[in-house]
Design a protein around this motif. Structure first.
Motif, PDB file in Angstrom:
ATOM      1  N   VAL A 184       0.839  -1.201   0.000  1.00 22.13           N
ATOM      2  CA  VAL A 184       0.000   0.000   0.000  1.00 22.13           C
ATOM      3  C   VAL A 184       0.876   1.253   0.000  1.00 22.13           C
ATOM      4  O   VAL A 184       0.622   2.205  -0.751  1.00 22.13           O
ATOM      5  CB  VAL A 184      -0.968  -0.014   1.207  1.00 22.13           C
ATOM      6  N   LEU A 185       1.911   1.262   0.819  1.00 17.76           N
ATOM      7  CA  LEU A 185       2.823   2.416   0.843  1.00 17.76           C
ATOM      8  C   LEU A 185       3.530   2.604  -0.491  1.00 17.76           C
ATOM      9  O   LEU A 185       3.699   3.744  -0.953  1.00 17.76           O
ATOM     10  CB  LEU A 185       3.861   2.248   1.953  1.00 17.76           C
ATOM     11  N   ALA A 186       3.935   1.511  -1.108  1.00  9.28           N
ATOM     12  CA  ALA A 186       4.620   1.608  -2.405  1.00  9.28           C
ATOM     13  C   ALA A 186       3.698   2.174  -3.472  1.00  9.28           C
ATOM     14  O   ALA A 186       4.153   2.864  -4.394  1.00  9.28           O
ATOM     15  CB  ALA A 186       5.150   0.245  -2.826  1.00  9.28           C
ATOM     16  N   SER A 187       2.406   1.906  -3.345  1.00 13.55           N
ATOM     17  CA  SER A 187       1.468   2.417  -4.347  1.00 13.55           C
ATOM     18  C   SER A 187       1.266   3.927  -4.225  1.00 13.55           C
ATOM     19  O   SER A 187       0.817   4.569  -5.167  1.00 13.55           O
ATOM     20  CB  SER A 187       0.124   1.702  -4.225  1.00 13.55           C
ATOM     21  N   LEU A 188       1.591   4.484  -3.063  1.00  9.02           N
ATOM     22  CA  LEU A 188       1.412   5.922  -2.861  1.00  9.02           C
ATOM     23  C   LEU A 188       2.549   6.749  -3.443  1.00  9.02           C
ATOM     24  O   LEU A 188       2.399   7.954  -3.646  1.00  9.02           O
ATOM     25  CB  LEU A 188       1.280   6.217  -1.359  1.00  9.02           C
ATOM     26  N   PHE A 189       3.690   6.130  -3.696  1.00 12.78           N
ATOM     27  CA  PHE A 189       4.847   6.829  -4.257  1.00 12.78           C
ATOM     28  C   PHE A 189       4.881   6.658  -5.766  1.00 12.78           C
ATOM     29  O   PHE A 189       4.634   5.568  -6.282  1.00 12.78           O
ATOM     30  CB  PHE A 189       6.157   6.289  -3.663  1.00 12.78           C
ATOM     31  N   ASP A 190       5.208   7.741  -6.460  1.00 15.42           N
ATOM     32  CA  ASP A 190       5.333   7.667  -7.915  1.00 15.42           C
ATOM     33  C   ASP A 190       6.779   7.318  -8.253  1.00 15.42           C
ATOM     34  O   ASP A 190       7.681   8.163  -8.145  1.00 15.42           O
ATOM     35  CB  ASP A 190       4.936   9.001  -8.551  1.00 15.42           C
ATOM     36  N   MET A 191       6.984   6.073  -8.643  1.00 20.91           N
ATOM     37  CA  MET A 191       8.328   5.609  -9.009  1.00 20.91           C
ATOM     38  C   MET A 191       8.463   5.436 -10.517  1.00 20.91           C
ATOM     39  O   MET A 191       9.389   4.785 -10.983  1.00 20.91           O
ATOM     40  CB  MET A 191       8.628   4.282  -8.303  1.00 20.91           C
ATOM     41  N   GLY A 192       7.524   6.016 -11.238  1.00 28.78           N
ATOM     42  CA  GLY A 192       7.569   5.916 -12.694  1.00 28.78           C
ATOM     43  C   GLY A 192       7.366   4.485 -13.152  1.00 28.78           C
ATOM     44  O   GLY A 192       6.452   3.800 -12.696  1.00 28.78           O
ATOM     45  N   PRO A 193       8.235   4.015 -14.039  1.00 25.74           N
ATOM     46  CA  PRO A 193       8.063   2.658 -14.558  1.00 25.74           C
ATOM     47  C   PRO A 193       8.438   1.572 -13.541  1.00 25.74           C
ATOM     48  O   PRO A 193       8.239   0.384 -13.801  1.00 25.74           O
ATOM     49  CB  PRO A 193       9.007   2.625 -15.760  1.00 25.74           C
ATOM     50  N   TRP A 194       8.958   1.960 -12.379  1.00 22.62           N
ATOM     51  CA  TRP A 194       9.360   0.971 -11.378  1.00 22.62           C
ATOM     52  C   TRP A 194       8.218   0.560 -10.455  1.00 22.62           C
ATOM     53  O   TRP A 194       8.356  -0.378  -9.666  1.00 22.62           O
ATOM     54  CB  TRP A 194      10.526   1.513 -10.550  1.00 22.62           C
ATOM     55  N   ASN A 195       7.074   1.231 -10.517  1.00 23.15           N
ATOM     56  CA  ASN A 195       5.941   0.845  -9.668  1.00 23.15           C
ATOM     57  C   ASN A 195       5.527  -0.608  -9.861  1.00 23.15           C
ATOM     58  O   ASN A 195       5.385  -1.340  -8.878  1.00 23.15           O
ATOM     59  CB  ASN A 195       4.752   1.780  -9.911  1.00 23.15           C
ATOM     60  N   PRO A 196       5.318  -1.062 -11.104  1.00 22.58           N
ATOM     61  CA  PRO A 196       4.932  -2.467 -11.258  1.00 22.58           C
ATOM     62  C   PRO A 196       6.041  -3.430 -10.848  1.00 22.58           C
ATOM     63  O   PRO A 196       5.767  -4.516 -10.345  1.00 22.58           O
ATOM     64  CB  PRO A 196       4.617  -2.627 -12.748  1.00 22.58           C
TER      65      PRO A 196
END
Length: 118
Positions: free
Chosen positions: A48-60
């Motif tokens: 859930v925390l990772a989904s709140l940060f915009d990591m560009g193409p690294w989110n998936p």
């Protein structure tokens, strides 16, 4: 009945089979299940925390990494693969290898297509 005479009615083959299956019984304490459940909840929170940060193409990539870690924990503890025989572990590994081969072939087909050139 004595411990030796307990299985006198079984043939030699059946005794060995019975002993083999007796050795596979492994009782996992509730403490382990609580720790594993808490670990899964922590990783869910991390997702859930990772989904709140915009990591560009690294989110998936991050989301899939967390999902793989959680799936590994589930397979090892809730499916008792950690305490199973080598044959069971080999079967799980073969299934994972087959899955990865199919995904790899699908991606190879996808990336080698001539998009927009026909």
């Amino acid at each position: 009945m004595s411990a030796h005479g307990e299985h006198e009615h079984l043939s030699k083959h059946d005794k060995n089979l019975h002993d083999f299956h007796d050795n596979l019984d492994h009782i996992v304490s509730p403490r382990i299940y609580i720790i594993v459940g808490a670990t899964l909840l922590v990783f869910t929170g991390i997702t859930v925390l990772a989904s709140l940060f915009d990591m560009g193409p690294w989110n998936p990539v991050v989301a899939l990494f967390i999902a793989v870690v959680k799936a590994t924990i589930v397979v090892l503890f809730f499916m008792h693969v950690k305490y199973s025989s080598k044959l069971t572990k080999l079967t799980v590994g073969a299934g994972l290898f087959t899955f990865m081969a199919l995904v790899g072939m699908t991606l190879a087909d996808y990336f080698t297509r001539a998009w927009g050139r026909w």
